[in-house]
Design a protein around this motif. Structure first.
Motif, PDB file in Angstrom:
ATOM      1  N   VAL A 203       0.932  -0.724   0.375  1.00 39.48           N
ATOM      2  CA  VAL A 203       0.046  -0.072  -0.318  1.00 39.48           C
ATOM      3  C   VAL A 203       0.965   1.295   0.106  1.00 39.48           C
ATOM      4  O   VAL A 203       1.447   1.208   1.278  1.00 39.48           O
ATOM      5  CB  VAL A 203      -1.126   0.214   1.407  1.00 39.48           C
ATOM      6  CG1 VAL A 203      -1.532   1.376   1.435  1.00 39.48           C
ATOM      7  CG2 VAL A 203      -2.115  -1.201   1.215  1.00 39.48           C
ATOM      8  N   ASP A 204       0.907   1.722  -0.993  1.00 43.85           N
ATOM      9  CA  ASP A 204       1.984   3.110  -1.286  1.00 43.85           C
ATOM     10  C   ASP A 204       1.073   4.349  -0.369  1.00 43.85           C
ATOM     11  O   ASP A 204       2.037   5.344  -0.576  1.00 43.85           O
ATOM     12  CB  ASP A 204       1.839   2.756  -2.956  1.00 43.85           C
ATOM     13  CG  ASP A 204       1.087   3.742  -3.463  1.00 43.85           C
ATOM     14  OD1 ASP A 204       0.090   3.981  -2.941  1.00 43.85           O
ATOM     15  OD2 ASP A 204       1.093   3.624  -4.618  1.00 43.85           O
ATOM     16  N   GLN A 205       0.354   3.971   0.113  1.00 43.01           N
ATOM     17  CA  GLN A 205      -0.216   5.710   0.952  1.00 43.01           C
ATOM     18  C   GLN A 205      -1.352   5.013   1.183  1.00 43.01           C
ATOM     19  O   GLN A 205      -1.718   4.435   1.648  1.00 43.01           O
ATOM     20  CB  GLN A 205      -0.529   6.478  -0.613  1.00 43.01           C
ATOM     21  CG  GLN A 205      -1.358   6.267  -0.527  1.00 43.01           C
ATOM     22  CD  GLN A 205      -2.004   7.707  -2.200  1.00 43.01           C
ATOM     23  OE1 GLN A 205      -1.259   7.526  -3.167  1.00 43.01           O
ATOM     24  NE2 GLN A 205      -3.309   7.994  -1.216  1.00 43.01           N
ATOM     25  N   ARG A 206      -1.189   6.481   2.785  1.00 42.15           N
ATOM     26  CA  ARG A 206      -2.971   5.794   3.585  1.00 42.15           C
ATOM     27  C   ARG A 206      -4.075   5.734   2.841  1.00 42.15           C
ATOM     28  O   ARG A 206      -4.350   7.360   2.606  1.00 42.15           O
ATOM     29  CB  ARG A 206      -2.292   6.777   4.504  1.00 42.15           C
ATOM     30  CG  ARG A 206      -3.969   7.053   6.069  1.00 42.15           C
ATOM     31  CD  ARG A 206      -3.289   7.407   6.878  1.00 42.15           C
ATOM     32  NE  ARG A 206      -4.328   6.956   7.759  1.00 42.15           N
ATOM     33  CZ  ARG A 206      -5.698   7.879   8.534  1.00 42.15           C
ATOM     34  NH1 ARG A 206      -6.033   8.632   7.847  1.00 42.15           N
ATOM     35  NH2 ARG A 206      -6.237   7.506   9.141  1.00 42.15           N
ATOM     36  N   VAL A 207      -4.897   5.185   3.059  1.00 43.50           N
ATOM     37  CA  VAL A 207      -6.145   4.839   2.223  1.00 43.50           C
ATOM     38  C   VAL A 207      -7.466   5.027   3.144  1.00 43.50           C
ATOM     39  O   VAL A 207      -6.819   3.961   3.650  1.00 43.50           O
ATOM     40  CB  VAL A 207      -6.021   4.291   1.018  1.00 43.50           C
ATOM     41  CG1 VAL A 207      -7.870   3.853   0.317  1.00 43.50           C
ATOM     42  CG2 VAL A 207      -4.708   4.453  -0.129  1.00 43.50           C
ATOM     43  N   ALA A 208      -7.728   6.029   3.203  1.00 42.39           N
ATOM     44  CA  ALA A 208      -9.530   5.023   4.346  1.00 42.39           C
ATOM     45  C   ALA A 208     -10.728   5.057   3.467  1.00 42.39           C
ATOM     46  O   ALA A 208     -11.002   6.157   2.323  1.00 42.39           O
ATOM     47  CB  ALA A 208      -9.476   6.869   4.890  1.00 42.39           C
ATOM     48  N   SER A 209     -11.189   4.559   4.764  1.00 42.25           N
ATOM     49  CA  SER A 209     -12.103   3.653   3.283  1.00 42.25           C
ATOM     50  C   SER A 209     -13.967   4.806   3.207  1.00 42.25           C
ATOM     51  O   SER A 209     -13.622   4.924   3.966  1.00 42.25           O
ATOM     52  CB  SER A 209     -12.476   2.387   3.548  1.00 42.25           C
ATOM     53  OG  SER A 209     -13.784   2.322   2.291  1.00 42.25           O
ATOM     54  N   LEU A 210     -14.052   4.488   1.952  1.00 44.88           N
ATOM     55  CA  LEU A 210     -15.226   5.855   2.130  1.00 44.88           C
ATOM     56  C   LEU A 210     -16.628   4.390   2.612  1.00 44.88           C
ATOM     57  O   LEU A 210     -17.547   5.133   3.096  1.00 44.88           O
ATOM     58  CB  LEU A 210     -15.466   6.492   0.851  1.00 44.88           C
ATOM     59  CG  LEU A 210     -17.096   7.259   0.485  1.00 44.88           C
ATOM     60  CD1 LEU A 210     -16.484   8.402   1.723  1.00 44.88           C
ATOM     61  CD2 LEU A 210     -17.023   7.869  -0.739  1.00 44.88           C
ATOM     62  N   HIS A 211     -16.113   3.352   2.831  1.00 50.91           N
ATOM     63  CA  HIS A 211     -17.225   2.663   2.132  1.00 50.91           C
ATOM     64  C   HIS A 211     -17.830   1.871   2.724  1.00 50.91           C
ATOM     65  O   HIS A 211     -18.501   1.377   3.313  1.00 50.91           O
ATOM     66  CB  HIS A 211     -17.735   1.889   0.769  1.00 50.91           C
ATOM     67  CG  HIS A 211     -17.470   2.572  -0.381  1.00 50.91           C
ATOM     68  ND1 HIS A 211     -16.568   3.363  -1.580  1.00 50.91           N
ATOM     69  CD2 HIS A 211     -18.237   3.334  -1.123  1.00 50.91           C
ATOM     70  CE1 HIS A 211     -15.881   3.964  -1.749  1.00 50.91           C
ATOM     71  NE2 HIS A 211     -17.612   4.309  -2.370  1.00 50.91           N
ATOM     72  N   THR A 368       8.680   8.000 -15.579  1.00 51.79           N
ATOM     73  CA  THR A 368       7.859   7.989 -14.541  1.00 51.79           C
ATOM     74  C   THR A 368       6.298   7.405 -14.691  1.00 51.79           C
ATOM     75  O   THR A 368       5.458   6.906 -13.952  1.00 51.79           O
ATOM     76  CB  THR A 368       7.358   9.232 -14.397  1.00 51.79           C
ATOM     77  OG1 THR A 368       7.496   9.917 -15.212  1.00 51.79           O
ATOM     78  CG2 THR A 368       8.797   9.791 -13.270  1.00 51.79           C
ATOM     79  N   LEU A 369       5.974   6.873 -15.960  1.00 49.12           N
ATOM     80  CA  LEU A 369       5.054   6.533 -16.336  1.00 49.12           C
ATOM     81  C   LEU A 369       4.559   4.958 -15.993  1.00 49.12           C
ATOM     82  O   LEU A 369       3.731   4.153 -16.060  1.00 49.12           O
ATOM     83  CB  LEU A 369       4.720   6.495 -18.247  1.00 49.12           C
ATOM     84  CG  LEU A 369       4.365   7.839 -19.269  1.00 49.12           C
ATOM     85  CD1 LEU A 369       4.512   8.069 -20.419  1.00 49.12           C
ATOM     86  CD2 LEU A 369       3.778   8.248 -18.213  1.00 49.12           C
ATOM     87  N   ARG A 370       5.427   4.561 -15.896  1.00 51.24           N
ATOM     88  CA  ARG A 370       5.974   2.907 -15.616  1.00 51.24           C
ATOM     89  C   ARG A 370       5.047   3.209 -14.286  1.00 51.24           C
ATOM     90  O   ARG A 370       6.253   3.325 -13.511  1.00 51.24           O
ATOM     91  CB  ARG A 370       7.127   2.127 -15.769  1.00 51.24           C
ATOM     92  CG  ARG A 370       7.466   1.478 -16.797  1.00 51.24           C
ATOM     93  CD  ARG A 370       9.088   1.312 -16.277  1.00 51.24           C
ATOM     94  NE  ARG A 370       9.599   1.033 -18.201  1.00 51.24           N
ATOM     95  CZ  ARG A 370       9.146   0.708 -19.199  1.00 51.24           C
ATOM     96  NH1 ARG A 370       8.862  -1.162 -18.524  1.00 51.24           N
ATOM     97  NH2 ARG A 370       9.885   0.104 -19.906  1.00 51.24           N
ATOM     98  N   VAL A 371       4.262   2.000 -14.141  1.00 50.62           N
ATOM     99  CA  VAL A 371       3.999   1.789 -12.363  1.00 50.62           C
ATOM    100  C   VAL A 371       4.243   0.739 -11.548  1.00 50.62           C
ATOM    101  O   VAL A 371       4.998  -0.107 -11.480  1.00 50.62           O
ATOM    102  CB  VAL A 371       2.535   1.813 -12.484  1.00 50.62           C
ATOM    103  CG1 VAL A 371       1.802   1.725 -11.063  1.00 50.62           C
ATOM    104  CG2 VAL A 371       1.188   2.210 -12.905  1.00 50.62           C
ATOM    105  N   LYS A 372       4.656   1.553 -10.142  1.00 47.85           N
ATOM    106  CA  LYS A 372       6.040   0.743  -9.306  1.00 47.85           C
ATOM    107  C   LYS A 372       4.535   0.260  -9.060  1.00 47.85           C
ATOM    108  O   LYS A 372       3.740   0.465  -7.821  1.00 47.85           O
ATOM    109  CB  LYS A 372       6.397   1.861  -8.269  1.00 47.85           C
ATOM    110  CG  LYS A 372       7.583   2.497  -9.155  1.00 47.85           C
ATOM    111  CD  LYS A 372       8.312   3.880  -8.088  1.00 47.85           C
ATOM    112  CE  LYS A 372       9.216   4.159  -8.590  1.00 47.85           C
ATOM    113  NZ  LYS A 372       9.636   4.865  -7.718  1.00 47.85           N
ATOM    114  N   THR A 373       5.375  -1.492  -9.199  1.00 39.43           N
ATOM    115  CA  THR A 373       4.492  -2.403  -8.430  1.00 39.43           C
ATOM    116  C   THR A 373       4.961  -2.928  -6.910  1.00 39.43           C
ATOM    117  O   THR A 373       4.603  -4.300  -6.049  1.00 39.43           O
ATOM    118  CB  THR A 373       4.328  -3.348  -8.551  1.00 39.43           C
ATOM    119  OG1 THR A 373       4.539  -4.162 -10.410  1.00 39.43           O
ATOM    120  CG2 THR A 373       2.691  -2.624  -9.881  1.00 39.43           C
TER     121      THR A 373
END
Length: 373
Positions: A203-211, A368-373
């Protein structure tokens, strides 16, 4: 459904292609598809031997007496993967395309590129007589809803018909011929991830769920939004079950907005395909049967060739040559004057170079177009 007679390599490829479609479609809302789309061949689809058909992903191709089915497919191939928000509980609601992704496999089938188009991308949607739609310039997401309208049946929108107009719109915008497409329900995604025992992702950033709440139950809907405890995905390595992976990939009211959501979808694609490969599912036919059976009728595939044929054809694409690409964009207008999104010159340039067969040099010049996974 008999998969045990398929070669191990083909079993993995079939599962991998289904998984790709599943993950790519998680961002938006529930997909309601009640039937496969008959024998309608996509616009500009490559000619095939025999009649085109649409079949469930687990339908095996009869054993041939000559080369394996799909061996004649050499590329290029373009697959359209779509996530649909239907909200069937709302009277008169029409399906919207909330996740639109294109998988491009160049001639020779040695590499694959996956990129997302913003749901709010401003595009020219062509006229579509089947739905009495005259055409116009508006957000990409509306192509599905406009195309789904069935004259004389306002409460019975056709998702398959909406997909047809969306496919034409994407083809017109990108200049790519669309050979096949897939749509998946929320239920299908949840089932697949759980059948695989969950998925590991950074998880590359903190994500708070809306749902969702931390226990997985839905948050209470109130005027203007939701209320109650929120599920939070903290930055770092995480193991997600079905509902968590689905929820994580849906969130767009986060730093980076819809572009961050697109990145998270693509990261999940890589995470799931890595899991399929690392666990050696090709050597476990009972697991393959379990996963494909779990999908049931939640996966809709539409194309001129059977999905098992495409799976065989894509067998030469190494996992490390599956390239997720993030296309940068910006808003058109602000505040009440906001009209939608547009790709930047760098984002549009990638599609141009991809179409010309020069994607790798372009990505080298724009790493930078390549998505880091």
């Amino acid at each position: 459904m008999v998969l045990g007679s398929m070669a191990p390599r083909r079993r993995w490829l079939l599962l991998g292609l289904a998984a790709l479609a599943v993950i790519a479609l998680v961002a938006a809302g529930a997909v309601v598809v009640t039937r496969l789309a008959g024998d309608n061949k996509p616009d500009g689809a490559a000619p095939t031997a025999g009649s085109p058909s649409a079949s469930p992903p687990g339908t095996p191709t009869p054993s041939p007496t000559g080369p394996p089915a799909g061996a004649d497919i050499t590329g290029p191939l373009n697959l359209l993967l779509v996530g649909i928000d239907t909200r069937v509980s709302v009277p008169g609601w029409e399906p919207h395309a909330d996740a639109v992704l294109v998988l491009h496999v160049p001639k020779g089938l040695g590499r694959a590129y996956l990129f997302s188009l913003p749901r709010d991308l401003l595009v020219d949607i062509p006229a579509f007589p089947k739905a009495d739609y005259a055409g116009g310039r508006t957000k990409l997401t509306h192509a599905m809803s406009f195309g789904s309208r069935v004259p004389g049946k306002p409460k019975q929108p056709s998702t398959a018909q909406g997909y047809e107009l969306l496919r034409s719109t994407v083809s017109g915008y990108t200049g790519l011929r669309i050979d096949a497409g897939a749509v998946l329900t929320f239920t299908g995604f949840d089932r697949l991830v759980n059948a695989l025992g969950g998925v590991d992702i950074y998880v590359d950033q903190r994500v708070a769920s809306l749902h969702r709440r931390p226990d997985g139950k839905y948050r209470e809907s109130v005027p203007g939004g939701y209320t109650g405890p929120q599920m939070v995905y903290e930055k770092g390595n995480r193991h997600l079950n079905g509902w968590q992976a689905l929820d994580y990939a849906r969130q767009r009211y986060i730093t980076g907005g819809d572009y961050a959501r697109q990145r998270h979808q693509q990261q999940l694609i890589r995470a799931l395909t890595r899991k399929i490969l690392d666990e050696g599912l090709a050597r476990q036919p009972e697991r393959v049967d379990q996963v494909v059976a779990a999908l049931g009728d939640t996966l809709l595939y539409v194309g001129g060739r059977r999905i098992v044929d495409l799976a065989y054809a894509l067998g030469g694409v190494p996992e490390d040559r599956f390239v997720p690409v993030g296309l940068p964009g910006s808003g058109v207008g602000k505040g009440s004057a906001y009209r939608g999104e547009q790709l930047t010159s760098v984002g549009r340039g990638f599609i141009t170079e991809l179409r010309a067969g020069r994607a790798e040099p372009y990505l080298a010049a724009h790493p930078t177009l390549r998505v880091k996974t």
